[in-house]
Design an enzyme around this catalytic site. Structure first.
Site, PDB file in Angstrom:
ATOM      1  N   ARG A 205      45.414  15.838  -0.704  1.00  0.00           N
ATOM      2  CA  ARG A 205      44.799  16.733  -1.642  1.00  0.00           C
ATOM      3  C   ARG A 205      43.796  16.011  -2.593  1.00  0.00           C
ATOM      4  O   ARG A 205      44.143  15.132  -3.226  1.00  0.00           O
ATOM      5  CB  ARG A 205      45.964  17.273  -2.341  1.00  0.00           C
ATOM      6  CG  ARG A 205      45.353  18.615  -3.414  1.00  0.00           C
ATOM      7  CD  ARG A 205      46.648  18.833  -4.233  1.00  0.00           C
ATOM      8  NE  ARG A 205      47.584  19.688  -3.665  1.00  0.00           N
ATOM      9  CZ  ARG A 205      48.092  20.855  -4.145  1.00  0.00           C
ATOM     10  NH1 ARG A 205      47.440  21.399  -5.478  1.00  0.00           N
ATOM     11  NH2 ARG A 205      49.066  21.416  -3.515  1.00  0.00           N
TER      12      ARG A 205
ATOM     13  N   ASP B 169      61.527  17.409  -1.331  1.00  0.00           N
ATOM     14  CA  ASP B 169      60.263  17.010  -0.590  1.00  0.00           C
ATOM     15  C   ASP B 169      60.740  16.593   0.682  1.00  0.00           C
ATOM     16  O   ASP B 169      61.653  15.582   1.089  1.00  0.00           O
ATOM     17  CB  ASP B 169      59.981  15.717  -1.390  1.00  0.00           C
ATOM     18  CG  ASP B 169      58.499  15.262  -0.689  1.00  0.00           C
ATOM     19  OD1 ASP B 169      57.432  15.133  -1.390  1.00  0.00           O
ATOM     20  OD2 ASP B 169      58.611  14.674   0.397  1.00  0.00           O
TER      21      ASP B 169
HETATM   22  N1  URA Z   1      56.560  20.085   0.012  1.00  0.00           N
HETATM   23  C1  URA Z   1      57.906  19.901  -0.062  1.00  0.00           C
HETATM   24  O1  URA Z   1      58.330  18.920   0.767  1.00  0.00           O
HETATM   25  N2  URA Z   1      58.878  20.324  -0.834  1.00  0.00           N
HETATM   26  C2  URA Z   1      58.542  21.592  -1.634  1.00  0.00           C
HETATM   27  O2  URA Z   1      59.499  22.190  -2.194  1.00  0.00           O
HETATM   28  C3  URA Z   1      57.013  22.104  -1.569  1.00  0.00           C
HETATM   29  C4  URA Z   1      55.986  21.294  -0.881  1.00  0.00           C
END
Ligand code: URA
Length: 210
Positions: free
Chosen positions: A105, A201
């Site tokens: 991003r 994540d």
């Molecule tokens: N990416 C992730 O790994 N977890 C999330 O909750 C949102 C995006």
């Protein structure tokens, strides 16, 4: 409008619970994601075309079915978390080719930028499954699908473990022709871009980073 298929098989839901649990360690997390990916592959290939073949059993000749050779599949994980779902899918579809899409991003524009693209051979002739465990804002999935469509690919599905309603809506708006396969649609996206309740994540939990 593309459909959203929630793969609610009890085994998928059972394993997803342990995937969500913050106490699940990296090795188990990775194995569970792998198993759920295989189970989801079973759902996503439900309508794959078959063709007839003759086989001779020890008893007699008979006509049976195999997956049609003309139905070529391509798996397209979005780096890096998408990689965690590939092996589980390849167990059920070992002849699928795997392409990769790397996106980051841009900190200024917040738009996804391609940094790596390698697609399967003859991508326009394949059914392509874009893979990303978390459908959060939808930005990466939309960019990946944009990229495939720009290369004349038309048969595309999106597969995620967990989606936020916001991500589903964004993909449906940008790509109303795309079917989305998920194990769960969660409650919402928080201010930090995490899906709630989610699993944290996905990339960090798959690869033991943080
Ligand atoms: N990416 C992730 O790994 N977890 C999330 O909750 C949102 C995006």
């Amino acid at each position: 409008m593309g459909k959203v298929f929630v793969c609610d098989h009890p085994l998928i839901q059972h394993k997803l619970t342990y995937i969500r649990d913050k106490n699940t360690k990296t090795k188990d997390f990775r194995e569970l994601v792998d198993e759920v990916s295989s189970l989801m592959a079973y759902e996503i290939t439900r309508n794959v075309a078959l063709e007839q073949v003759e086989v001779e059993t020890p008893v007699t000749k008979t006509t049976c079915h195999i997956v049609s050779g003309s139905n070529k599949l391509g798996l397209i994980p979005i780096l890096r978390a998408g990689l965690g779902m590939v092996d589980g899918m390849l167990k059920l579809m070992p002849t699928a080719e795997v392409g990769h899409i790397g996106l980051y991003r841009d900190p200024q524009t917040l738009q996804p930028v391609e940094y790596y693209v390698k697609l399967p051979t003859d991508p326009t002739q394949r059914e392509l499954i874009v893979i990303d465990p978390m459908l959060a804002t939808g930005g990466s999935a939309i960019a990946a699908i944009d990229l495939l469509k720009k290369r004349q690919c038309t048969r595309i599905k999106l597969m995620c473990l967990i989606a936020a309603p916001e991500g589903v809506a964004a993909v449906q708006k940008a790509h109303p022709d795309i079917d989305i396969y998920v194990a769960a649609v969660d409650e919402y996206l928080n201010d930090h871009g995490y899906i709630v309740p989610g699993l944290g994540d996905a990339g960090d939990r798959l690869y033991g980073t943080n």
